[in-house]
Design a protein around this motif. Structure first.
Motif, PDB file in Angstrom:
ATOM      1  N   GLY A   1       6.370  -7.100  15.914  1.00  0.00           N
ATOM      2  CA  GLY A   1       5.919  -6.394  14.730  1.00  0.00           C
ATOM      3  C   GLY A   1       4.429  -6.491  14.453  1.00  0.00           C
ATOM      4  N   LYS A   2       3.709  -7.183  15.307  1.00  0.00           N
ATOM      5  CA  LYS A   2       2.252  -7.300  15.180  1.00  0.00           C
ATOM      6  C   LYS A   2       1.619  -6.608  16.378  1.00  0.00           C
ATOM      7  N   THR A   3       0.312  -6.471  16.341  1.00  0.00           N
ATOM      8  CA  THR A   3      -0.407  -5.882  17.465  1.00  0.00           C
ATOM      9  C   THR A   3      -1.340  -6.923  18.075  1.00  0.00           C
ATOM     10  N   LEU A   4      -1.230  -7.094  19.384  1.00  0.00           N
ATOM     11  CA  LEU A   4      -2.181  -7.907  20.135  1.00  0.00           C
ATOM     12  C   LEU A   4      -3.242  -6.952  20.662  1.00  0.00           C
ATOM     13  N   MET A   5      -4.469  -7.112  20.175  1.00  0.00           N
ATOM     14  CA  MET A   5      -5.588  -6.283  20.612  1.00  0.00           C
ATOM     15  C   MET A   5      -6.438  -7.131  21.558  1.00  0.00           C
ATOM     16  N   THR A   6      -6.596  -6.659  22.785  1.00  0.00           N
ATOM     17  CA  THR A   6      -7.360  -7.379  23.793  1.00  0.00           C
ATOM     18  C   THR A   6      -8.580  -6.557  24.191  1.00  0.00           C
ATOM     19  N   ASP A   7      -9.726  -7.216  24.192  1.00  0.00           N
ATOM     20  CA  ASP A   7     -10.962  -6.605  24.684  1.00  0.00           C
ATOM     21  C   ASP A   7     -11.305  -7.252  26.014  1.00  0.00           C
ATOM     22  N   VAL A   8     -11.591  -6.415  27.009  1.00  0.00           N
ATOM     23  CA  VAL A   8     -12.146  -6.883  28.269  1.00  0.00           C
ATOM     24  C   VAL A   8     -13.480  -6.149  28.400  1.00  0.00           C
ATOM     25  N   PHE A   9     -14.563  -6.890  28.205  1.00  0.00           N
ATOM     26  CA  PHE A   9     -15.903  -6.314  28.134  1.00  0.00           C
ATOM     27  C   PHE A   9     -16.699  -6.813  29.332  1.00  0.00           C
ATOM     28  N   GLU A  10     -16.956  -5.912  30.280  1.00  0.00           N
ATOM     29  CA  GLU A  10     -17.682  -6.261  31.502  1.00  0.00           C
ATOM     30  C   GLU A  10     -19.067  -5.628  31.454  1.00  0.00           C
ATOM     31  N   PHE A  11     -20.076  -6.427  31.780  1.00  0.00           N
ATOM     32  CA  PHE A  11     -21.432  -5.884  31.755  1.00  0.00           C
ATOM     33  C   PHE A  11     -22.292  -6.577  32.797  1.00  0.00           C
ATOM     34  N   GLU A  12     -23.302  -5.843  33.206  1.00  0.00           N
ATOM     35  CA  GLU A  12     -24.281  -6.382  34.144  1.00  0.00           C
ATOM     36  C   GLU A  12     -25.659  -5.958  33.662  1.00  0.00           C
ATOM     37  N   SER A  13     -26.535  -6.929  33.559  1.00  0.00           N
ATOM     38  CA  SER A  13     -27.905  -6.652  33.144  1.00  0.00           C
ATOM     39  C   SER A  13     -28.743  -6.283  34.356  1.00  0.00           C
ATOM     40  N   PRO A  14     -29.817  -5.527  34.118  1.00  0.00           N
ATOM     41  CA  PRO A  14     -30.734  -5.245  35.229  1.00  0.00           C
ATOM     42  C   PRO A  14     -31.559  -6.490  35.558  1.00  0.00           C
ATOM     43  N   LEU A  15     -32.435  -6.401  36.485  1.00  0.00           N
ATOM     44  CA  LEU A  15     -33.415  -7.426  36.857  1.00  0.00           C
ATOM     45  C   LEU A  15     -32.834  -8.591  37.659  1.00  0.00           C
ATOM     46  N   GLY A  16     -31.743  -8.339  38.380  1.00  0.00           N
ATOM     47  CA  GLY A  16     -31.231  -9.326  39.331  1.00  0.00           C
ATOM     48  C   GLY A  16     -30.975 -10.695  38.748  1.00  0.00           C
ATOM     49  N   ILE A  17     -31.592 -11.712  39.358  1.00  0.00           N
ATOM     50  CA  ILE A  17     -31.367 -13.103  38.955  1.00  0.00           C
ATOM     51  C   ILE A  17     -31.864 -13.375  37.543  1.00  0.00           C
ATOM     52  N   ILE A  18     -32.925 -12.716  37.127  1.00  0.00           N
ATOM     53  CA  ILE A  18     -33.441 -12.880  35.764  1.00  0.00           C
ATOM     54  C   ILE A  18     -32.407 -12.359  34.762  1.00  0.00           C
ATOM     55  N   GLY A  19     -31.797 -11.212  35.060  1.00  0.00           N
ATOM     56  CA  GLY A  19     -30.746 -10.660  34.206  1.00  0.00           C
ATOM     57  C   GLY A  19     -29.536 -11.571  34.145  1.00  0.00           C
ATOM     58  N   LYS A  20     -29.137 -12.146  35.277  1.00  0.00           N
ATOM     59  CA  LYS A  20     -27.998 -13.072  35.307  1.00  0.00           C
ATOM     60  C   LYS A  20     -28.288 -14.322  34.482  1.00  0.00           C
ATOM     61  N   LEU A  21     -29.484 -14.825  34.563  1.00  0.00           N
ATOM     62  CA  LEU A  21     -29.877 -15.993  33.786  1.00  0.00           C
ATOM     63  C   LEU A  21     -29.867 -15.662  32.285  1.00  0.00           C
ATOM     64  N   PHE A  22     -30.407 -14.503  31.922  1.00  0.00           N
ATOM     65  CA  PHE A  22     -30.416 -14.045  30.526  1.00  0.00           C
ATOM     66  C   PHE A  22     -28.982 -13.930  29.998  1.00  0.00           C
ATOM     67  N   ASN A  23     -28.072 -13.375  30.828  1.00  0.00           N
ATOM     68  CA  ASN A  23     -26.661 -13.273  30.436  1.00  0.00           C
ATOM     69  C   ASN A  23     -26.089 -14.651  30.143  1.00  0.00           C
ATOM     70  N   ALA A  24     -26.304 -15.585  31.054  1.00  0.00           N
ATOM     71  CA  ALA A  24     -25.723 -16.922  30.928  1.00  0.00           C
ATOM     72  C   ALA A  24     -26.289 -17.684  29.731  1.00  0.00           C
ATOM     73  N   LEU A  25     -27.574 -17.556  29.503  1.00  0.00           N
ATOM     74  CA  LEU A  25     -28.222 -18.336  28.451  1.00  0.00           C
ATOM     75  C   LEU A  25     -28.103 -17.723  27.063  1.00  0.00           C
ATOM     76  N   PHE A  26     -27.966 -16.400  26.982  1.00  0.00           N
ATOM     77  CA  PHE A  26     -28.040 -15.765  25.665  1.00  0.00           C
ATOM     78  C   PHE A  26     -27.097 -14.585  25.472  1.00  0.00           C
ATOM     79  N   LEU A  27     -27.164 -13.595  26.340  1.00  0.00           N
ATOM     80  CA  LEU A  27     -26.547 -12.301  26.068  1.00  0.00           C
ATOM     81  C   LEU A  27     -25.029 -12.359  25.936  1.00  0.00           C
TER      82      LEU A  27
END
Length: 158
Positions: free
Chosen positions: A102-128
């Motif tokens: 009788g309830k709703t399970l709402m699931t978000d699967v949010f996939e993203f990739e930042s530009p700038l290679g390793i710098i983007g990956k580091l930004f994702n891990a540390l902040f984004l």
């Protein structure tokens, strides 16, 4: 590629929750802190399969535009939007809904990739990743609050 998984249990009908999740007006309410506005494509009401919306918002002190398209939809079980244009290298957001006791399970699967290679990956891990998780949680909290309210005031979904 970074992925955020969120599960939200909502005491409301799956059809209603599905419609709230694809409501452009509700999304704008939930993103008031970033002044997010729909400026092109579908700019109000319920977004449908193959429709696009262009959002303009201030993130990290800079105004940015992001255009997404609903690439799949099976009401009331799921819809998926993908970035067509924007600051990310790629972005895909799956919205999945299941009726559970009788309830709703709402699931978000949010996939993203930042530009700038390793710098983007580091930004994702540390902040984004954390920033985007909080952004999605705010949206989900509003959907839950509206869906579970007895009056459903404040948002017209049709």
């Amino acid at each position: 590629m970074s992925t955020i998984y969120l599960n939200t249990i909502i005491k409301a009908d799956i059809h209603y929750v599905f419609d709230l999740a694809r409501n452009i007006d509700l999304h704008q309410q939930s993103t008031a802190k970033t002044n997010e506005k729909a400026i092109a494509g579908r700019t109000s009401g319920l977004i449908e399969k193959n429709e696009t919306v262009t959002w303009r918002a201030k993130h990290l002190g800079v105004y940015q535009n992001l255009t997404t398209k609903i690439v799949s939809m099976e009401a009331p079980n799921q819809f998926t939007d993908e970035m067509q244009k924007g600051a990310f290298k790629s972005l895909k957001h799956q919205h999945i809904f299941k009726s559970v006791n009788g309830k709703t399970l709402m699931t978000d699967v949010f996939e993203f990739e930042s530009p700038l290679g390793i710098i983007g990956k580091l930004f994702n891990a540390l902040f984004l990743t954390d920033y985007l998780r909080k952004f999605l949680l705010q949206r989900n909290e509003l959907i839950k609050a509206i869906a579970e309210s007895s009056t459903h005031e404040g948002i017209a979904i049709f």
